[in-house]
Design an enzyme around this catalytic site. Structure first.
Site, PDB file in Angstrom:
ATOM      1  N   ASP A  26      69.881  36.958  84.578  1.00  0.00           N
ATOM      2  CA  ASP A  26      69.324  36.167  83.472  1.00  0.00           C
ATOM      3  C   ASP A  26      67.856  35.829  83.736  1.00  0.00           C
ATOM      4  O   ASP A  26      67.437  35.711  84.890  1.00  0.00           O
ATOM      5  CB  ASP A  26      70.159  34.880  83.311  1.00  0.00           C
ATOM      6  CG  ASP A  26      69.995  34.268  81.935  1.00  0.00           C
ATOM      7  OD1 ASP A  26      69.360  34.892  81.060  1.00  0.00           O
ATOM      8  OD2 ASP A  26      70.510  33.148  81.722  1.00  0.00           O
ATOM      9  N   ARG A  30      62.323  34.865  79.670  1.00  0.00           N
ATOM     10  CA  ARG A  30      61.429  33.782  80.108  1.00  0.00           C
ATOM     11  C   ARG A  30      60.371  34.289  81.092  1.00  0.00           C
ATOM     12  O   ARG A  30      59.231  33.840  81.086  1.00  0.00           O
ATOM     13  CB  ARG A  30      62.249  32.638  80.715  1.00  0.00           C
ATOM     14  CG  ARG A  30      62.887  31.749  79.641  1.00  0.00           C
ATOM     15  CD  ARG A  30      63.965  30.874  80.182  1.00  0.00           C
ATOM     16  NE  ARG A  30      65.159  31.651  80.490  1.00  0.00           N
ATOM     17  CZ  ARG A  30      66.125  31.236  81.299  1.00  0.00           C
ATOM     18  NH1 ARG A  30      66.020  30.074  81.905  1.00  0.00           N
ATOM     19  NH2 ARG A  30      67.177  31.995  81.511  1.00  0.00           N
ATOM     20  N   HIS A  43      62.720  42.900  80.335  1.00  0.00           N
ATOM     21  CA  HIS A  43      63.876  43.775  80.578  1.00  0.00           C
ATOM     22  C   HIS A  43      63.464  44.986  81.427  1.00  0.00           C
ATOM     23  O   HIS A  43      64.199  45.422  82.309  1.00  0.00           O
ATOM     24  CB  HIS A  43      64.489  44.228  79.256  1.00  0.00           C
ATOM     25  CG  HIS A  43      65.086  43.105  78.444  1.00  0.00           C
ATOM     26  ND1 HIS A  43      65.881  42.135  79.014  1.00  0.00           N
ATOM     27  CD2 HIS A  43      65.002  42.793  77.124  1.00  0.00           C
ATOM     28  CE1 HIS A  43      66.263  41.267  78.061  1.00  0.00           C
ATOM     29  NE2 HIS A  43      65.731  41.646  76.922  1.00  0.00           N
ATOM     30  N   LEU A 137      78.271  52.892  97.692  1.00  0.00           N
ATOM     31  CA  LEU A 137      78.328  51.684  96.849  1.00  0.00           C
ATOM     32  C   LEU A 137      78.995  51.988  95.510  1.00  0.00           C
ATOM     33  O   LEU A 137      78.683  52.981  94.859  1.00  0.00           O
ATOM     34  CB  LEU A 137      76.900  51.178  96.590  1.00  0.00           C
ATOM     35  CG  LEU A 137      76.793  49.968  95.652  1.00  0.00           C
ATOM     36  CD1 LEU A 137      77.257  48.692  96.342  1.00  0.00           C
ATOM     37  CD2 LEU A 137      75.361  49.792  95.143  1.00  0.00           C
TER      38      LEU A 137
HETATM   39  C1  FPP Z   1      69.281  38.427  80.297  1.00  0.00           C
HETATM   40  O1  FPP Z   1      67.983  37.895  80.225  1.00  0.00           O
HETATM   41  C2  FPP Z   1      69.233  39.878  80.406  1.00  0.00           C
HETATM   42  C3  FPP Z   1      69.852  40.769  79.572  1.00  0.00           C
HETATM   43  C4  FPP Z   1      70.686  40.372  78.428  1.00  0.00           C
HETATM   44  C5  FPP Z   1      69.681  42.210  79.754  1.00  0.00           C
HETATM   45  C6  FPP Z   1      69.825  42.680  81.164  1.00  0.00           C
HETATM   46  C7  FPP Z   1      69.253  44.023  81.261  1.00  0.00           C
HETATM   47  C8  FPP Z   1      68.526  44.486  82.292  1.00  0.00           C
HETATM   48  C9  FPP Z   1      68.249  43.719  83.512  1.00  0.00           C
HETATM   49  C10 FPP Z   1      67.932  45.819  82.216  1.00  0.00           C
HETATM   50  C11 FPP Z   1      68.825  46.993  82.301  1.00  0.00           C
HETATM   51  C12 FPP Z   1      69.912  46.963  83.288  1.00  0.00           C
HETATM   52  C13 FPP Z   1      70.578  48.051  83.731  1.00  0.00           C
HETATM   53  C14 FPP Z   1      71.753  47.880  84.624  1.00  0.00           C
HETATM   54  C15 FPP Z   1      70.182  49.415  83.362  1.00  0.00           C
HETATM   55  P1  FPP Z   1      67.528  37.143  78.887  1.00  0.00           P
HETATM   56  O2  FPP Z   1      66.948  38.148  77.964  1.00  0.00           O
HETATM   57  O3  FPP Z   1      68.685  36.387  78.327  1.00  0.00           O
HETATM   58  O4  FPP Z   1      66.442  36.180  79.429  1.00  0.00           O
HETATM   59  P2  FPP Z   1      66.116  34.705  78.875  1.00  0.00           P
HETATM   60  O5  FPP Z   1      67.331  33.860  79.128  1.00  0.00           O
HETATM   61  O6  FPP Z   1      64.951  34.290  79.724  1.00  0.00           O
HETATM   62  O7  FPP Z   1      65.760  34.840  77.428  1.00  0.00           O
END
Ligand code: FPP
Length: 260
Positions: A26, A30, A43, A137
């Site tokens: 998460d 931000r 991302h 892994l």
């Molecule tokens: C949460 O941060 C993140 C996500 C919903 C997406 C996670 C994706 C990745 C890390 C990239 C791709 C991953 C793989 C495994 C290929 P948020 O957007 O909710 O952040 P915020 O809470 O700060 O708004």
């Protein structure tokens, strides 16, 4: 297929390196906002953190890593962010699958992938097929995953394979349901990590987290890597994993412990 012990039925073996780490990644949005960048930049940097974390798990000897990439509730995000995330998943799957294969990593996508566009489903299918017999892994990526969905789909599969249980539900045991859950090939997570400061499970592995140790950090996912994983593992090693027993029981050497 290896049947892993259920933490509510028998006490699993534990060591200083968790066998299975599960992470809610998460804080990408931000991280980007703090830098006046679009959310998608967060991302993209999140993908770099995924690569570092996979590498760190290989180095430390963590055997299973489960990452929450997209929840069943993430469809509620703005359409352009969802579509950018899908493009990112396709790109990562295509670009990284060869190197994962060389590193002997087995990739498994958990979740309802039938909702994804055909191009993404095809990329998932070929990445899983290529790495299926790898023995290093075990990397589980949760995509369109929800813990409640997992329990429901497992129940449906259990009843389809053992219809007699529908007529005698009092006979249902954990061991009837567990093999149908998405993570049936991994032991239950020892350590759950959530970055980004929130302290909640967000419909992640509801069944599997029964006796998992939780670690929350305010740091954002794009900054995650070996050092932060080591901090989480150091905290994990401070915990007394009792699995329902008392502290006094644990202070008795295992060979002198009475089972009742
Ligand atoms: C949460 O941060 C993140 C996500 C919903 C997406 C996670 C994706 C990745 C890390 C990239 C791709 C991953 C793989 C495994 C290929 P948020 O957007 O909710 O952040 P915020 O809470 O700060 O708004």
């Amino acid at each position: 297929m290896t049947v892993h012990p259920s933490s509510t039925i028998e006490i699993p073996e534990t060591g200083s390196i968790p066998q299975h780490v599960a992470i809610v990644m998460d804080g990408n949005g931000r991280w980007a906002k703090q830098r006046m960048l679009p959310r998608v930049a967060g991302h993209k940097r999140g993908v770099d953190a995924v690569r570092r974390t996979v590498q760190a798990c290989c180095e430390l000897g963590v055997k299973h890593l489960t990452l929450f990439a997209f929840s069943s509730e993430n469809w509620r995000r703005p359409a352009d962010e969802v579509s950018l995330l899908m493009r990112l998943f396709i790109r990562v799957l295509r670009r990284d699958v060869e190197s994962m294969h060389r590193e002997n990593i087995r990739l498994k996508i958990i979740g309802d992938v039938s909702a994804f566009e055909p191009e993404l489903q095809a990329a998932i299918h070929s990445a899983q097929a290529l790495t299926a017999s790898n023995t290093g892994l075990c990397l589980n990526v949760a995509a369109n995953y929800g813990g409640r969905w997992d329990i429901i789909q497992a129940t449906q599969k259990m009843l389809a394979s053992q219809p007699a249980l529908a007529k005698s539900p009092e006979l249902i045991q954990e061991s009837d349901l567990a093999p149908h859950l998405c993570l049936s090939e991994s032991p239950e997570p020892d350590l759950f990590i959530r970055t980004g400061g929130e302290q909640r499970v967000s419909n992640f592995l509801l069944w599997q987290l029964a006796y998992t140790e939780f670690y929350f950090t305010p740091k954002f996912w794009p900054d995650f890597g070996l050092d932060m994983l080591n901090e989480a593992i150091a905290s994990y090693n401070q915990r007394e994993r009792r699995f329902g027993r008392t502290s006094e029981q644990l202070s008795v050497p295992p060979e002198l412990r009475l089972s009742s």
